[in-house]
Design an enzyme around this catalytic site. Structure first.
Site, PDB file in Angstrom:
ATOM      1  CD  GLU A  16       9.863 -11.592  -8.410  1.00 18.42           C
ATOM      2  OE1 GLU A  16       9.158 -10.923  -7.662  1.00 18.42           O
ATOM      3  OE2 GLU A  16      11.106 -11.619  -8.335  1.00 18.42           O
TER       4      GLU A  16
ATOM      5  NE  ARG B 278       4.843   1.599   0.008  1.00 20.62           N
ATOM      6  CZ  ARG B 278       5.893   1.423   0.792  1.00 20.62           C
ATOM      7  NH1 ARG B 278       7.080   1.785   0.385  1.00 20.62           N
ATOM      8  NH2 ARG B 278       5.755   0.871   1.972  1.00 20.62           N
TER       9      ARG B 278
ATOM     10  CB  CYS C 108      -0.956   0.084   1.172  1.00 22.05           C
ATOM     11  SG  CYS C 108      -2.136  -1.246   1.236  1.00 22.05           S
TER      12      CYS C 108
ATOM     13  CD  GLU D 269      17.093 -13.358  -7.179  1.00 20.66           C
ATOM     14  OE1 GLU D 269      16.517 -13.893  -6.215  1.00 20.66           O
ATOM     15  OE2 GLU D 269      16.787 -12.240  -7.614  1.00 20.66           O
TER      16      GLU D 269
ATOM     17  CG  HIS E 117      19.830 -37.163  -3.539  1.00 22.87           C
ATOM     18  ND1 HIS E 117      20.254 -38.419  -3.134  1.00 22.87           N
ATOM     19  CD2 HIS E 117      20.951 -36.429  -3.695  1.00 22.87           C
ATOM     20  CE1 HIS E 117      21.573 -38.416  -3.041  1.00 22.87           C
ATOM     21  NE2 HIS E 117      22.024 -37.221  -3.381  1.00 22.87           N
TER      22      HIS E 117
ATOM     23  CG  ASN F   2       1.055   0.126   4.425  1.00 21.24           C
ATOM     24  OD1 ASN F   2       0.741  -1.040   4.219  1.00 21.24           O
ATOM     25  ND2 ASN F   2       2.314   0.536   4.421  1.00 21.24           N
ATOM     26  N   GLY F   3      -1.218  -1.627   6.299  1.00 21.75           N
ATOM     27  CA  GLY F   3      -0.959  -2.531   7.426  1.00 21.75           C
ATOM     28  C   GLY F   3      -2.188  -3.382   7.700  1.00 21.75           C
TER      29      GLY F   3
ATOM     30  CD1 TRP G 216      -0.275  -6.449  -3.060  1.00 18.90           C
ATOM     31  CD2 TRP G 216      -0.576  -6.995  -0.917  1.00 18.90           C
ATOM     32  NE1 TRP G 216      -0.034  -7.796  -2.935  1.00 18.90           N
ATOM     33  CE2 TRP G 216      -0.213  -8.159  -1.627  1.00 18.90           C
ATOM     34  CE3 TRP G 216      -0.818  -7.103   0.442  1.00 18.90           C
ATOM     35  CZ2 TRP G 216      -0.080  -9.405  -1.017  1.00 18.90           C
ATOM     36  CZ3 TRP G 216      -0.690  -8.344   1.054  1.00 18.90           C
ATOM     37  CH2 TRP G 216      -0.319  -9.482   0.325  1.00 18.90           C
TER      38      TRP G 216
ATOM     39  CE  LYS H 165      14.582 -10.723  -9.436  1.00 21.00           C
ATOM     40  NZ  LYS H 165      14.253 -11.227  -8.148  1.00 21.00           N
TER      41      LYS H 165
ATOM     42  CE  LYS I 141      11.437  -2.755  -4.973  1.00 16.19           C
ATOM     43  NZ  LYS I 141      11.982  -4.003  -5.492  1.00 16.19           N
TER      44      LYS I 141
HETATM   45  C1  F6R Z   1      11.793 -10.623  -5.485  1.00 12.51           C
HETATM   46  C2  F6R Z   1      11.669  -9.611  -4.457  1.00 12.51           C
HETATM   47  C3  F6R Z   1      11.293 -10.034  -3.089  1.00 12.51           C
HETATM   48  C4  F6R Z   1      12.065  -9.221  -2.038  1.00 12.51           C
HETATM   49  C5  F6R Z   1      11.572  -9.581  -0.637  1.00 12.51           C
HETATM   50  C6  F6R Z   1      12.344  -8.850   0.443  1.00 12.51           C
HETATM   51  O1  F6R Z   1      12.196 -10.074  -6.703  1.00 12.51           O
HETATM   52  O2  F6R Z   1      11.837  -8.443  -4.708  1.00 12.51           O
HETATM   53  O3  F6R Z   1      11.478 -11.389  -2.901  1.00 12.51           O
HETATM   54  O4  F6R Z   1      13.423  -9.492  -2.178  1.00 12.51           O
HETATM   55  O5  F6R Z   1      10.215  -9.262  -0.519  1.00 12.51           O
HETATM   56  O6  F6R Z   1      12.233  -7.468   0.311  1.00 12.51           O
HETATM   57  P1  F6R Z   1      13.232  -6.487   1.038  1.00 12.51           P
HETATM   58  O7  F6R Z   1      14.583  -6.698   0.464  1.00 12.51           O
HETATM   59  O8  F6R Z   1      12.695  -5.128   0.804  1.00 12.51           O
HETATM   60  O9  F6R Z   1      13.199  -6.872   2.501  1.00 12.51           O
END
Ligand code: F6R
Length: 613
Positions: A490, A27, A2, A483, A506, A101-102, A75, A487, A608
């Protein structure tokens, strides 16, 4: 999660607030809404879906003459992402507007009380109770006082902003466990979930602490705790400007941020080596004695940041010989981990606001462990609540999928590991200098990868119809594989898994069937044993019909015969290889998602900065 904007000044509030929301949309993008105070009335507009829907709705309406406003991009947690559940929410009399937010954990009990007292709640959200509680509390006291009274009754995490027709020049904000920063202007002031909300207007910011309420007028900012006592705050200057948060001609923020990686890595290294070649990390605020006493390191983080921690473990244990555990922050405090005063907990977070990581930090400090944050956002909650911090200098990361933050987190982890080696005397000065010299060449190596990335893009487009991709690695290549898979999940919404190549036999090898694309990250020749083992693993999957996509260093010809597609990266020391091997995987996921027509910067269901547990 949010995005929140508040404005008081002389400009058209609606324009300022909507422009702020555009910068915060990463966000959350389930809905967007605004409320302004115009001619003694609350004017509210909100729409489900992305900000564009709200913009379209506003375009058809006359601009209300308002210089005070709040805005929200959501969000969803409580209640489906509909117009009805979009913020702002109002009280029964239409005098108050609230955004949040929260998660308010005791909202059900509060809602039942309110309904019993005759309030009519119109949404399924936890937020709406705040508007009605404020309605009751403002009978007789100011909005600021009412907000303090209400906050003391709330449980959970919240950033709240409210406006009231009775005091049209005021926005009141409050925060507990969710982010809120103040932007100080001249004759105007701002509130935002982060500074990007107001960076186009001012770079002077005030960091709000836990459990604080801010009363914002065009020429005054008053900050108190929930009991009304003046609060301690910190002013700071934002060292980047609005252009850093623009796409700058790139199709997506993600592509821009991938391209910025050479500079981000260079900036994170900058100024951290003294004239005598020794590392200087004074800003870490942990004493050398604390670092000498440390007998165990525990890294806590989530998602991509967790992967950087997994790689850091290899470097820390190799260079310092201190045992290092890496743990998902969301699991950490629930398993009763063993921490002592001599445990160093490293919390890695781009945003500095991730709730799971923040809770792990608080838990570690309660157990008297020392906590060092590795963080990208100046003044955010995690560094503020840690004993020390090492900032990465990636600049603002807007795309939801983390890229440049990851590479700079790796650099920060390498620096911490080397510094520990320096302080504890387990590394010779020239050994440290060697690694630093190697690190200083990394920006140009990353640039080399970017300059030759064309075939990776073509490959990604050719695989757009696939349903599943596997990623394999060994040693530091294993977290890189994880990683790469994250990527792809997501962004391209494809089934993707990262495995340790040795673990394949395994169980996971049963997934391999003719034509399955498998990406393999091959370590350099420097680690001959693991290198040769992974070459055997490639042959094993190829024998079962997999389509092998091999990422290998320049000059490594041992893999050529087994690679259906060969992606070359520059040869670098093994421990540093993730700085170059991750880059093609970022581009691969971005391109594949774009080929599938997905919104690369705003993938579905995500946001984010994950500020709920
Ligand atoms: C994936 C991604 C998330 C963040 C995770 C932690 O591309 O961006 O997995 O890495 O939510 O976020 P931060 O680093 O802000 O604690």
């Amino acid at each position: 999660m949010c995005g929140i904007v508040g404005y008081v000044g002389d400009q058209q509030a609606l324009d300022v607030v909507v422009a702020g929301l555009a910068r915060l949309e990463y966000r959350g993008y389930d809905s967007a809404g605004v409320a302004v105070v115009a001619d003694g009335e609350i004017v509210m507009e909100k729409r489900a879906g992305k900000l564009i829907n709200l913009r379209d709705a506003l375009a058809g309406l006359p601009q209300p003459p308002a210089t005070v406003g709040i805005g929200h991009t959501r969000w969803a947690t409580h209640g489906a992402p509909t117009d009805r559940n979009a913020h702002p929410h109002g009280d029964c009399k239409g005098q108050i507007a609230v955004i949040h937010n929260g998660i308010i954990e005791n909202f059900a009990a509060l809602r039942a009380e309110l309904e019993e007292r005759g309030h009519e709640l119109r949404s399924d959200t936890d937020t709406e109770v705040v508007a009605h509680l404020l309605e009751e509390e403002t009978a007789g006291v100011t909005l600021g006082e009412a907000m303090r009274n209400v906050c003391r009754r709330l449980e959970g995490a919240f950033t709240l902003l409210a406006v009231h027709t009775a005091d049209p020049g005021l926005v009141v904000g409050a925060r507990r466990n969710s982010p809120l920063v103040v932007g100080r202007g001249v004759g105007e002031n701002f509130l935002g979930s982060d500074v990007s909300a107001f960076i186009a207007h001012t770079r002077e910011a005030i960091e709000l602490g836990q459990d604080q309420v801010v009363e914002l007028r065009r020429d005054s900012i008053t900050i108190t705790d929930f009991d009304g006592r003046p609060a301690k705050t910190r002013d700071y200057h934002v060292d980047w400007d609005a252009s850093a948060a623009e796409k700058d001609g790139y199709e997506y923020f993600m592509l821009k941020e991938i391209a910025e990686q050479p500079r981000a890595v260079a900036d994170t290294l900058l100024g951290r080596v003294g004239a005598d070649g020794r590392l200087v990390l004074d800003e870490m605020r942990l004493s050398d004695q604390d670092l000498r006493d440390c007998d165990k390191i525990v890294i806590v983080a989530c998602g991509t940041a967790f992967h950087s921690g997994l790689i850091a473990k290899y470097a820390i244990e190799h260079w310092t010989r201190i045992p290092c555990e890496v743990e998902l922050a969301s699991e950490f405090r629930y398993r009763d981990p063993i921490l002592t005063r001599d445990t160093l907990v490293i919390a890695i977070s781009q945003s500095g606001e991730t709730m799971d990581t923040l809770m792990a930090v608080r838990y570690a400090r309660e157990q008297r462990a020392k906590v060092l944050a590795i963080c990208n956002v100046n003044g955010s909650t995690i560094p503020r609540e840690s004993d020390g911090v090492l900032y990465t200098h990636a600049g603002p990361e807007v795309a939801v999928a983390s890229t440049k933050a990851f590479l700079t987190q790796l650099v920060a982890c390498y620096l911490v590991a080397l510094y520990l080696g320096q302080v504890r005397g387990v590394l010779f000065g020239d050994e440290i200098e060697d690694v630093i010299e190697q690190l200083e060449t990394m920006p140009s190596k990353i640039q080399e990868v970017l300059t030759t990335i064309g075939p990776v893009r073509d490959l990604a487009r050719s695989l757009a119809a696939e349903r599943c991709v596997l990623f394999l690695g060994r040693h530091v290549g294993f977290p890189v594989a994880m990683e790469g898979a994250l990527k792809l999940k997501e962004l391209a919404y494809m089934h993707a898994e990262g495995f340790a190549a040795g673990e394949l036999k395994h169980g996971p090898i049963a997934l391999v069937e003719p034509g399955l694309p498998v990406v393999v990250v091959v370590p350099g020749h420097g680690r001959k044993v693991i290198h040769d083992k992974i070459v055997s693993n490639i042959q094993e999957i190829r024998a079962r019909g997999a389509k092998t996509i091999v990422i290998a260093e320049e000059g490594d010809d041992s893999v050529t015969a087994y690679a259906d597609t060969l992606i070359r990266i520059p040869a670098v020391p093994t421990l540093l290889q993730p700085l170059v091997s991750t880059v093609p995987l970022q581009v691969f996921a971005c391109e594949l998602a774009s080929a599938k027509g997905h919104d690369v910067d705003q993938p579905r269901n995500l946001a984010k900065s994950v500020t709920v547990e």
